[in-house]
Motif scaffolding. Structure first.
Motif: not given
Ligand SMILES: [Zn+2]
Length: 287
Positions: A120, A123, A130, A219, A221
């Motif tokens: 990443h 973050h 996530d 996923h 975010h």
């Molecule tokens: Zn992420």
């Protein structure tokens, strides 16, 4: 992975800016933040921006809670602002009421945030998390312990045009619960998932916060707004008004966006040198 680093020449300028906050680093970076093992003391403060910031007094997400399991704990990226932990708990509880299964929670931030060595650019200030779309039947069966377990499966069809057979109410409900939460600023999700939602009937106002992006097919975010208690937090520019079911979304399915030859001819944005904010320096020097 590599395609995240490549942008078509006519990609909206906004994408370049977004690349800096969502894009995935292709190789491991040397970063002092990855060496920090524990949060700092004191009140929680998100400092700086998501892609150049840190977090003081971060809280640790427990390994398990009602309706969720935190995966890949070995990465030590399960720290965040209290608002982020509350959001995770609220989303997981709501899913638990729908039936069995545990929401798998991936990376938040490092103990004091900052740049990660891999995966990443953002973050960094305890406001990103996530969340995997597919729930695990149990903590024991979650993809949680080793680097050798595969990612949970994609929700996008092999041709990238639409959702896969795995996509359903469970995933949409989880995504919507996150999107309508007032603490949430924006959510990054694969363009094919956004297109599926744009095509459905009913209220589309909640799609406003869904930002189409590469990857993010297994996923999504979630990024929070700067919390009220964090005066040094840098709020990202507002996303455009509307549901985003428009030309901007269509671009992701254009030949320009999807032709490998064109993508490989596109300029690769230069990754900025990591510079630690002055306000974050004390967190590095006191651990
Ligand atoms: Zn992420």
């Amino acid at each position: 992975m590599n395609r995240r680093l490549l942008l078509a020449p006519k990609a909206p300028a906004l994408l370049l800016a977004t690349w800096l906050t969502v894009g995935v680093a292709g190789s491991a970076l040397a970063t002092p933040w990855a060496q920090v093992k524990a949060p700092s003391e004191g009140p929680t403060q998100a400092i700086g921006g998501v892609a150049n910031g840190c977090i003081a007094g971060a809280q640790a997400l427990p390994a398990e809670g009602e309706g969720y399991v935190s995966i890949r704990r070995y990465r030590n990226r399960f720290y965040g602002h209290a608002d982020l932990l509350h959001l995770v708990r609220d989303l997981a509880r709501a899913q638990a009421r729908r039936g069995p299964g545990l929401v798998m929670i991936g990376d938040l931030s490092q103990p004091r945030g900052g740049l990660m060595s891999s995966s990443h650019r953002s973050h960094q200030n305890g406001l990103d998390v996530d969340i995997w779309f597919l729930r695990a039947p149990s903590a024991a069966t979650a993809n949680r312990d080793t680097a050798h377990q595969p990612d949970p499966p994609s929700m996008v069809s092999a041709d990238g045009e639409g959702v896969s057979a795995l996509w359903g109410d469970d995933q949409q409900t989880l995504l919507k619960a996150a999107a309508v939460d007032p603490r949430v600023d924006r959510i990054f999700v694969n363009a094919a998932i956004k297109r599926e939602l744009c095509a459905s009937d009913g209220d589309k106002a909640w799609l406003h916060k869904l930002r189409p992006w590469f990857g993010h097919d297994a996923h999504f975010h979630v990024r929070l707004r700067c919390p009220h208690d964090s005066s040094e937090c840098k709020q990202q520019a507002a996303i455009p008004a509307g549901d985003g079911c428009d030309d901007e979304l269509d671009w992701w399915f254009s030949a320009e966006a999807r032709t490998p030859a064109k993508k490989s001819a596109a300029p690769i944005p230069t990754r900025p040198e990591p510079v630690t904010l002055a306000a974050c320096q004390p967190l590095l020097s006191t651990h």
